[in-house]
Write a protein that holds these residues in place. Structure first.
Motif, short mmCIF file in Angstrom:
data_model
loop_
_atom_site.label_atom_id
_atom_site.label_comp_id
_atom_site.label_asym_id
_atom_site.label_seq_id
_atom_site.Cartn_x
_atom_site.Cartn_y
_atom_site.Cartn_z
N GLU A 1 2.56 -39.64 11.44
CA GLU A 1 2.16 -40.63 10.45
C GLU A 1 0.79 -40.29 9.88
O GLU A 1 -0.11 -39.86 10.58
CB GLU A 1 2.13 -42.04 11.07
CG GLU A 1 3.50 -42.60 11.37
CD GLU A 1 3.45 -44.06 11.75
OE1 GLU A 1 2.37 -44.68 11.61
OE2 GLU A 1 4.49 -44.59 12.20
N HIS A 2 0.67 -40.48 8.59
CA HIS A 2 -0.57 -40.17 7.89
C HIS A 2 -0.99 -41.39 7.09
O HIS A 2 -0.18 -42.00 6.40
CB HIS A 2 -0.36 -38.97 6.97
CG HIS A 2 -1.62 -38.22 6.66
ND1 HIS A 2 -2.56 -38.69 5.78
CD2 HIS A 2 -2.09 -37.04 7.13
CE1 HIS A 2 -3.56 -37.82 5.71
NE2 HIS A 2 -3.29 -36.81 6.51
N HIS A 3 -2.27 -41.74 7.20
CA HIS A 3 -2.75 -42.96 6.54
C HIS A 3 -3.85 -42.66 5.53
O HIS A 3 -4.66 -43.53 5.22
CB HIS A 3 -3.22 -43.97 7.58
CG HIS A 3 -2.15 -44.41 8.51
ND1 HIS A 3 -1.24 -45.39 8.18
CD2 HIS A 3 -1.82 -44.00 9.76
CE1 HIS A 3 -0.40 -45.57 9.19
NE2 HIS A 3 -0.72 -44.73 10.15
N ASP A 4 -3.87 -41.43 5.02
CA ASP A 4 -4.86 -41.05 4.03
C ASP A 4 -4.18 -40.53 2.77
O ASP A 4 -4.73 -39.70 2.04
CB ASP A 4 -5.79 -39.97 4.61
CG ASP A 4 -7.10 -39.87 3.82
OD1 ASP A 4 -7.50 -40.87 3.20
OD2 ASP A 4 -7.69 -38.78 3.82
N LEU A 5 -2.98 -41.04 2.52
CA LEU A 5 -2.21 -40.64 1.36
C LEU A 5 -2.88 -41.12 0.08
O LEU A 5 -3.36 -42.25 0.01
CB LEU A 5 -0.80 -41.22 1.46
CG LEU A 5 0.22 -40.87 0.39
CD1 LEU A 5 0.59 -39.40 0.47
CD2 LEU A 5 1.48 -41.73 0.56
N ALA A 6 -2.92 -40.26 -0.92
CA ALA A 6 -3.34 -40.67 -2.26
C ALA A 6 -2.11 -40.72 -3.15
O ALA A 6 -1.12 -40.02 -2.90
CB ALA A 6 -4.36 -39.70 -2.82
N THR A 7 -2.16 -41.51 -4.18
CA THR A 7 -1.10 -41.54 -5.18
C THR A 7 -1.66 -41.07 -6.51
O THR A 7 -2.85 -41.26 -6.80
CB THR A 7 -0.49 -42.94 -5.34
OG1 THR A 7 -1.51 -43.85 -5.77
CG2 THR A 7 0.12 -43.43 -4.03
N LEU A 8 -0.79 -40.49 -7.31
CA LEU A 8 -1.20 -39.93 -8.59
C LEU A 8 -0.05 -40.03 -9.57
O LEU A 8 1.10 -39.79 -9.21
CB LEU A 8 -1.59 -38.45 -8.40
CG LEU A 8 -1.78 -37.59 -9.65
CD1 LEU A 8 -2.99 -38.06 -10.44
CD2 LEU A 8 -1.93 -36.12 -9.25
N GLY A 9 -0.36 -40.37 -10.82
CA GLY A 9 0.68 -40.40 -11.83
C GLY A 9 0.08 -40.34 -13.22
O GLY A 9 -1.09 -40.68 -13.43
N VAL A 10 0.91 -39.90 -14.17
CA VAL A 10 0.51 -39.86 -15.57
C VAL A 10 1.44 -40.76 -16.37
O VAL A 10 2.62 -40.91 -16.07
CB VAL A 10 0.56 -38.42 -16.13
CG1 VAL A 10 -0.32 -37.49 -15.32
CG2 VAL A 10 2.00 -37.87 -16.17
N SER A 11 0.88 -41.41 -17.40
CA SER A 11 1.65 -42.29 -18.27
C SER A 11 2.33 -43.38 -17.43
O SER A 11 1.66 -44.05 -16.65
CB SER A 11 2.64 -41.48 -19.10
OG SER A 11 3.18 -42.24 -20.15
N MET A 12 3.64 -43.57 -17.52
CA MET A 12 4.27 -44.59 -16.69
C MET A 12 4.13 -44.28 -15.21
O MET A 12 4.10 -45.17 -14.36
CB MET A 12 5.74 -44.78 -17.06
CG MET A 12 6.37 -45.99 -16.38
SD MET A 12 8.08 -46.33 -16.86
CE MET A 12 7.83 -47.03 -18.49
N GLY A 13 4.01 -43.00 -14.89
CA GLY A 13 3.77 -42.61 -13.50
C GLY A 13 2.46 -43.14 -12.97
O GLY A 13 2.31 -43.38 -11.76
N ALA B 1 -5.62 -44.48 -5.34
CA ALA B 1 -4.70 -44.30 -6.47
C ALA B 1 -5.45 -43.68 -7.62
O ALA B 1 -6.57 -44.09 -7.95
CB ALA B 1 -4.10 -45.64 -6.89
N ILE B 2 -4.81 -42.69 -8.26
CA ILE B 2 -5.36 -42.06 -9.45
C ILE B 2 -4.35 -42.23 -10.58
O ILE B 2 -3.24 -41.69 -10.52
CB ILE B 2 -5.64 -40.57 -9.22
CG1 ILE B 2 -6.60 -40.37 -8.04
CG2 ILE B 2 -6.20 -39.92 -10.49
CD1 ILE B 2 -6.79 -38.91 -7.64
N GLY B 3 -4.71 -43.00 -11.58
CA GLY B 3 -3.83 -43.25 -12.72
C GLY B 3 -4.38 -42.62 -13.98
O GLY B 3 -5.50 -42.95 -14.40
#
Length: 235
Positions: free
Chosen positions: A95-107, A125-127
């Motif tokens: 298990e990992h608890h340092d996940l980042a999220t990333l997306g462009v436009s609707m992502g 989160a990086i939007g």
């Protein structure tokens, strides 16, 4: 609904990547995003876990009322929770608890929404060029709980008490948007990003808004530059 995922990179901070509207997992690399930060990948500083979208059956299906599309999004979220996150943990050896999220436009919406609702798993989160109000997406019909809880602009506005205090201490959001072609119309990314940043500030949720210039368009070459500019400080 058949969905897939692809990993790029062998080590480093895991990043869950959502494609642009109705996109596929391979779009991230195919549009130069991995190449834009290839040095970080080769150095073992970051691994990208890219997923397919389900937008064609949810938010992009204008034949359905908004509430039905939101219910479809719940199915997509369940796939992320029950299949994608366990796959990432298996790839990382636990298990990992340092996940980042990333997306462009609707992502970008998907990335920010997932971190705000799963901050215990994905605290960053990086939007890039996102619109964070689902009610602006050519919706119709009555809207209920499914739409409310899928809409960051709505549920952050209503958040208070212990839940808000917990979120303030567990999540950080980076919103990046240009002021050039297609960032205002038809995407609504510029006004939505600035309004959402104001809302996060009002609620005391850690965030940063990075406004790029009037030449910065709603397109992959600019997202490559934005990713290369920001990602090194997070991994």
């Amino acid at each position: 609904m058949s969905l897939g995922a692809i990993r790029y990179g062998h080590w480093g901070r895991p990043v869950l990547v959502f494609p642009s509207e109705a996109g596929r997992a391979e779009d991230f690399a195919a549009n130069g995003m991995v190449g834009a930060v290839q040095g970080l990948v080769d150095a073992g500083r970051v691994s990208f876990f890219c997923v397919d979208s389900a937008d064609r059956w949810t938010w992009s299906d204008n034949g359905k009322p908004t509430e039905d599309r939101a219910h479809g999004h719940q199915v997509y979220t369940a796939w992320l929770e029950q299949a994608v996150i366990p796959w990432i943990n298996d790839e990382l050896g636990g298990e990992h608890h340092d996940l980042a999220t990333l997306g462009v436009s609707m992502g970008a919406y998907h990335a920010v929404h997932f971190s705000l609702t799963h901050a215990h798993l994905a605290p960053l989160a990086i939007g890039l060029s996102g619109n964070y109000d689902v009610t602006t997406w050519h919706g119709w019909g009555e809207q209920g709980d499914a739409t409310y809880f899928a809409n960051p602009t709505a549920y952050i506005s209503g958040m208070q008490g212990e839940h808000l205090a917990w979120l303030r201490s567990h999540v950080s959001v980076l919103l990046v948007v240009g002021q050039g072609p297609f960032e205002y119309e038809p995407t609504g990314s510029l006004p939505s990003s600035t309004a959402f940043a104001e809302l996060l500030a009002h609620k005391g949720i850690p965030h940063q808004l990075d406004l790029w210039g009037s030449d910065s368009a709603h397109d992959w070459p600019w997202w490559q530059r934005q990713l290369a500019h920001h990602l090194p400080r997070f991994c």
